[in-house]
Design a protein around this motif. Structure first.
Motif, PDB file in Angstrom:
ATOM      1  N   ASP A  23       0.865  -1.176   0.000  1.00  0.00           N
ATOM      2  CA  ASP A  23       0.000   0.000   0.000  1.00  0.00           C
ATOM      3  C   ASP A  23       0.902   1.226   0.000  1.00  0.00           C
ATOM      4  OD1 ASP A  23      -1.938  -1.899   0.371  1.00  0.00           O
ATOM      5  OD2 ASP A  23      -2.581  -1.182   2.341  1.00  0.00           O
ATOM      6  N   CYS A  24       0.498   2.267  -0.703  1.00  0.00           N
ATOM      7  CA  CYS A  24       1.294   3.500  -0.739  1.00  0.00           C
ATOM      8  C   CYS A  24       0.379   4.707  -0.699  1.00  0.00           C
ATOM      9  CB  CYS A  24       2.125   3.569  -2.017  1.00  0.00           C
ATOM     10  SG  CYS A  24       3.501   2.420  -2.094  1.00  0.00           S
ATOM     11  N   CYS A  25       0.929   5.809  -0.249  1.00  0.00           N
ATOM     12  CA  CYS A  25       0.191   7.063  -0.293  1.00  0.00           C
ATOM     13  C   CYS A  25       0.791   7.943  -1.393  1.00  0.00           C
ATOM     14  CB  CYS A  25       0.190   7.761   1.054  1.00  0.00           C
ATOM     15  SG  CYS A  25       1.778   8.413   1.563  1.00  0.00           S
ATOM     16  N   VAL A  37       5.088  10.570  -5.076  1.00  0.00           N
ATOM     17  CA  VAL A  37       5.737  11.839  -5.447  1.00  0.00           C
ATOM     18  C   VAL A  37       7.245  11.695  -5.315  1.00  0.00           C
ATOM     19  CG1 VAL A  37       6.077  14.250  -4.739  1.00  0.00           C
ATOM     20  CG2 VAL A  37       3.757  13.318  -4.954  1.00  0.00           C
ATOM     21  N   GLU A  38       7.691  11.103  -4.217  1.00  0.00           N
ATOM     22  CA  GLU A  38       9.127  10.885  -4.005  1.00  0.00           C
ATOM     23  C   GLU A  38       9.707   9.892  -5.007  1.00  0.00           C
ATOM     24  OE1 GLU A  38      11.432  12.205  -1.809  1.00  0.00           O
ATOM     25  OE2 GLU A  38       9.877  13.669  -1.383  1.00  0.00           O
ATOM     26  N   GLN A  57       2.469  16.354  -6.909  1.00  0.00           N
ATOM     27  CA  GLN A  57       1.372  15.663  -6.237  1.00  0.00           C
ATOM     28  C   GLN A  57       0.119  15.640  -7.119  1.00  0.00           C
ATOM     29  OE1 GLN A  57      -1.477  17.464  -4.620  1.00  0.00           O
ATOM     30  NE2 GLN A  57      -2.397  15.462  -4.368  1.00  0.00           N
ATOM     31  N   PRO A  58      -0.249  16.742  -7.786  1.00  0.00           N
ATOM     32  CA  PRO A  58      -1.436  16.681  -8.655  1.00  0.00           C
ATOM     33  C   PRO A  58      -1.286  15.663  -9.789  1.00  0.00           C
ATOM     34  CG  PRO A  58      -0.912  18.959  -8.157  1.00  0.00           C
ATOM     35  CD  PRO A  58       0.240  18.128  -7.647  1.00  0.00           C
ATOM     36  N   SER A  59      -0.079  15.527 -10.326  1.00  0.00           N
ATOM     37  CA  SER A  59       0.155  14.553 -11.387  1.00  0.00           C
ATOM     38  C   SER A  59      -0.051  13.128 -10.869  1.00  0.00           C
ATOM     39  CB  SER A  59       1.568  14.718 -11.944  1.00  0.00           C
ATOM     40  OG  SER A  59       1.843  13.725 -12.898  1.00  0.00           O
ATOM     41  N   ILE A  60       0.501  12.817  -9.715  1.00  0.00           N
ATOM     42  CA  ILE A  60       0.336  11.494  -9.109  1.00  0.00           C
ATOM     43  C   ILE A  60      -1.133  11.241  -8.796  1.00  0.00           C
ATOM     44  CG2 ILE A  60       0.826  10.114  -7.043  1.00  0.00           C
ATOM     45  CD1 ILE A  60       3.180  10.250  -9.015  1.00  0.00           C
ATOM     46  N   ASP A  72      11.209  -6.154 -10.787  1.00  0.00           N
ATOM     47  CA  ASP A  72      10.875  -5.880  -9.396  1.00  0.00           C
ATOM     48  C   ASP A  72      11.097  -4.403  -9.080  1.00  0.00           C
ATOM     49  OD1 ASP A  72      10.195  -6.657  -6.705  1.00  0.00           O
ATOM     50  OD2 ASP A  72      12.313  -6.415  -6.229  1.00  0.00           O
ATOM     51  N   GLN A  73      10.227  -3.816  -8.274  1.00  0.00           N
ATOM     52  CA  GLN A  73      10.317  -2.398  -7.914  1.00  0.00           C
ATOM     53  C   GLN A  73      10.618  -2.190  -6.433  1.00  0.00           C
ATOM     54  OE1 GLN A  73      10.080   0.163 -10.309  1.00  0.00           O
ATOM     55  NE2 GLN A  73      10.181  -1.613 -11.658  1.00  0.00           N
ATOM     56  N   GLU A  74      10.960  -3.253  -5.730  1.00  0.00           N
ATOM     57  CA  GLU A  74      11.242  -3.159  -4.292  1.00  0.00           C
ATOM     58  C   GLU A  74      12.322  -2.129  -3.977  1.00  0.00           C
ATOM     59  OE1 GLU A  74       9.996  -4.700  -1.369  1.00  0.00           O
ATOM     60  OE2 GLU A  74       8.367  -5.204  -2.727  1.00  0.00           O
ATOM     61  N   TYR A  75      13.285  -2.001  -4.878  1.00  0.00           N
ATOM     62  CA  TYR A  75      14.383  -1.071  -4.625  1.00  0.00           C
ATOM     63  C   TYR A  75      13.872   0.352  -4.435  1.00  0.00           C
ATOM     64  CZ  TYR A  75      14.211   0.817  -9.377  1.00  0.00           C
ATOM     65  OH  TYR A  75      13.819   1.447 -10.530  1.00  0.00           O
ATOM     66  N   ARG A  76      12.789   0.710  -5.097  1.00  0.00           N
ATOM     67  CA  ARG A  76      12.236   2.065  -4.964  1.00  0.00           C
ATOM     68  C   ARG A  76      11.749   2.312  -3.536  1.00  0.00           C
ATOM     69  NH1 ARG A  76      10.948   4.630  -9.989  1.00  0.00           N
ATOM     70  NH2 ARG A  76      11.147   3.240 -11.774  1.00  0.00           N
ATOM     71  N   LEU A  77      11.089   1.319  -2.967  1.00  0.00           N
ATOM     72  CA  LEU A  77      10.607   1.460  -1.593  1.00  0.00           C
ATOM     73  C   LEU A  77      11.753   1.429  -0.604  1.00  0.00           C
ATOM     74  CD1 LEU A  77       7.441  -0.774  -1.910  1.00  0.00           C
ATOM     75  CD2 LEU A  77       7.536   1.723  -1.865  1.00  0.00           C
ATOM     76  N   LYS A  78      12.763   0.627  -0.890  1.00  0.00           N
ATOM     77  CA  LYS A  78      13.935   0.577  -0.009  1.00  0.00           C
ATOM     78  C   LYS A  78      14.671   1.909  -0.009  1.00  0.00           C
ATOM     79  CE  LYS A  78      14.397  -4.337   0.007  1.00  0.00           C
ATOM     80  NZ  LYS A  78      14.959  -5.535  -0.447  1.00  0.00           N
ATOM     81  N   GLU A  79      14.720   2.574  -1.169  1.00  0.00           N
ATOM     82  CA  GLU A  79      15.339   3.904  -1.231  1.00  0.00           C
ATOM     83  C   GLU A  79      14.552   4.887  -0.377  1.00  0.00           C
ATOM     84  OE1 GLU A  79      15.533   4.950  -5.381  1.00  0.00           O
ATOM     85  OE2 GLU A  79      17.180   3.563  -5.767  1.00  0.00           O
ATOM     86  N   LEU A  80      13.213   4.809  -0.427  1.00  0.00           N
ATOM     87  CA  LEU A  80      12.385   5.692   0.406  1.00  0.00           C
ATOM     88  C   LEU A  80      12.653   5.440   1.887  1.00  0.00           C
ATOM     89  CD1 LEU A  80       8.820   5.771  -1.200  1.00  0.00           C
ATOM     90  CD2 LEU A  80      10.640   7.475  -1.374  1.00  0.00           C
TER      91      LEU A  80
END
Length: 102
Positions: free
Chosen positions: A22-24, A29-30, A36-39, A84-92
């Protein structure tokens, strides 16, 4: 309609991420470094066809895939072909952005 929505790289990547987390909006945006409007516009399109659902948690709205959607089995097959996109969340998480809104 579903193929047109998934034809956008940002929305397709969002769906890949949402398939396991789940994401907000602020997290997206990050991740994508867009406004934010684009997302919100991307998420609205996915929500309007019922692929994505939202849940309010305090002042934040979190998005997730609606796995009971009729087209989810098809969407899932498409998402399984993506890297896989896990790296994006790990960077966050590493820079503290994943927890600022949670």
């Amino acid at each position: 309609m579903i193929l047109k929505l998934l034809g956008d790289k940002t929305r397709l990547t969002m769906m890949k991420i949402l398939d396991s987390h789940d994401c907000c909006v602020c997290e997206f945006v990050e991740i994508f470094q867009v406004s934010q409007p684009s997302i919100s516009q991307h998420l609205r399109k996915l929500r309007d066809v019922g692929l994505v659902k939202e849940e309010r948690r305090g002042q934040w709205i979190f998005y997730s895939i609606r796995k009971e959607h009729d087209y989810y089995p098809f969407v899932r097959q498409v998402l399984e072909q993506l890297p896989d996109q896990e790296y994006r969340l790990k960077e966050l998480e590493a820079n503290g952005s994943r927890i600022t809104c949670c």
